[in-house]
Design an enzyme around this catalytic site. Structure first.
Site, PDB file in Angstrom:
ATOM      1  N   LYS A   1       2.687  -0.029  -5.751  1.00 14.55           N
ATOM      2  CA  LYS A   1       3.107   1.249  -5.413  1.00 14.55           C
ATOM      3  C   LYS A   1       4.368   1.604  -6.223  1.00 14.55           C
ATOM      4  O   LYS A   1       5.310   1.026  -6.872  1.00 14.55           O
ATOM      5  CB  LYS A   1       3.082   1.458  -4.046  1.00 14.55           C
ATOM      6  CG  LYS A   1       1.752   1.699  -3.237  1.00 14.55           C
ATOM      7  CD  LYS A   1       1.970   2.101  -1.866  1.00 14.55           C
ATOM      8  CE  LYS A   1       0.458   2.512  -1.492  1.00 14.55           C
ATOM      9  NZ  LYS A   1       0.351   2.597   0.074  1.00 14.55           N
TER      10      LYS A   1
ATOM     11  N   ARG B   1      -2.422  -5.246   2.513  1.00 15.03           N
ATOM     12  CA  ARG B   1      -3.427  -4.592   1.574  1.00 15.03           C
ATOM     13  C   ARG B   1      -3.084  -4.648   0.068  1.00 15.03           C
ATOM     14  O   ARG B   1      -1.881  -4.195  -0.154  1.00 15.03           O
ATOM     15  CB  ARG B   1      -3.484  -3.154   2.108  1.00 15.03           C
ATOM     16  CG  ARG B   1      -4.760  -2.228   1.367  1.00 15.03           C
ATOM     17  CD  ARG B   1      -4.568  -0.854   1.912  1.00 15.03           C
ATOM     18  NE  ARG B   1      -5.726   0.043   1.191  1.00 15.03           N
ATOM     19  CZ  ARG B   1      -5.261   0.563  -0.105  1.00 15.03           C
ATOM     20  NH1 ARG B   1      -4.065   0.515  -0.547  1.00 15.03           N
ATOM     21  NH2 ARG B   1      -6.341   1.273  -0.633  1.00 15.03           N
TER      22      ARG B   1
END
Ligand code: 7PM
Length: 274
Positions: free
Chosen positions: A219, A253
């Protein structure tokens, strides 16, 4: 765990592998269709030690244009059916649409992963009529605009309050706590500083006594801090995975399953002496 109870693989943190499903709208001249490619990715993730495969609905991606229900169904459901037919692996479906949830549950989804925490029309009812676990993620604002000016007086406190409210709504609808997984939603309406504060203080959610899912892989919180492109964020992603696992996150995740499984094994080996 072996029969003797020695931990030989990971600590009990589970790895959720992100499956990229790109639309098959044109032929790229490659050998495999995007459907076949997805199945090849799944096979690889399984041999790398994945616990859960997360099939991503494009509509949940920040900044993404809305995908129609028909498109999402046609992208996700055939793939779910094929994975469940070919492999013995848990599958989670990343969606915010009630009809996609319903079809996914019918076709064997093991987890519903909703970045909108079942706030869309009909979602609570679909889940209430099933016994499937659900991940409730926190997001401030809406995907297209949420990164413009995130604001919190108390980021942990406000997310915790959101969780408490959503758990209550779920329980009132007949979705009991035992089925709920919580996710603070890294990057979903949070500044870089707020994301790192959340990561550092994940343990603050432990008093809710529900499993936590942490999704930081590749991210912007990593890219922007390190000034790395998306294909150069592995070291940063692994570090965040370990920081989350050390605070008892139940599910991590990730895009990079093999490397994350290795990192968690190393962590696990030290944890048995703590
Ligand atoms: C662009 C930006 C593309 C962000 C994709 C993303 C989460 C999730 C996503 C998460 C849960 C990504 C995100 N992130 N579901 N779906 N938790 N539960 O990096 O953090 O895959 S989409």
């Amino acid at each position: 765990m072996t029969a003797k109870g020695l931990q030989t693989s990971t600590n009990n943190t589970k790895v959720m592998g992100i499956l990229n499903v790109t639309p098959d709208s044109f032929s790229d001249g490659g050998k495999f269709s995007s459907f076949d490619n997805a199945l090849i990715q799944v096979e690889q993730m399984i041999s790398d030690g994945v616990d859960i495969i997360d099939i991503g609905g494009e509509s949940t991606r920040p900044g993404a244009v809305d995908v129609t229900e028909a498109d999402e169904l046609s992208r996700v459901i055939p793939l779910l059916k094929a994975i469940k037919a070919k492999f013995d692996i848990k599958v989670s479906i990343d969606t915010s649409k009630a009809e996609v949830m319903s079809q996914a549950i019918i076709h064997g989804a093991d987890i519903i992963n909703d970045v909108r925490a079942l706030q869309n029309e009909g979602c609570l009812t679909v889940l209430a009529n099933s016994d499937v676990p659900v991940c409730l993620m926190h997001m401030q604002g809406m995907p297209r605009t949420m990164q413009e000016n995130p604001h919190y007086d108390d980021v942990i406190g406000e997310i915790k309050q959101f969780f408490i409210e959503r758990i209550k709504v779920c329980e009132d609808e007949g979705i009991n706590r035992e089925r709920i997984i919580l996710d603070p939603g890294f990057g979903f309406g949070k500044t870089l500083e707020q994301n790192y504060q959340l990561l550092a203080q994940l343990h603050q959610f432990s008093d809710l006594e529900l499993p936590l899912l942490s999704g930081t892989s590749r991210k912007s919180m990593i890219g922007n801090l390190l000034q790395r492109n998306v294909d150069e964020r592995l070291a940063g992603s692994l570090t965040t995975a370990i920081i989350a696992a050390q605070q008892n996150a139940s599910i991590i995740r990730v895009h990079d399953v093999k490397e994350t499984v290795d990192a968690l094994k190393v962590l696990s080996m030290t944890q048995k002496y703590q």
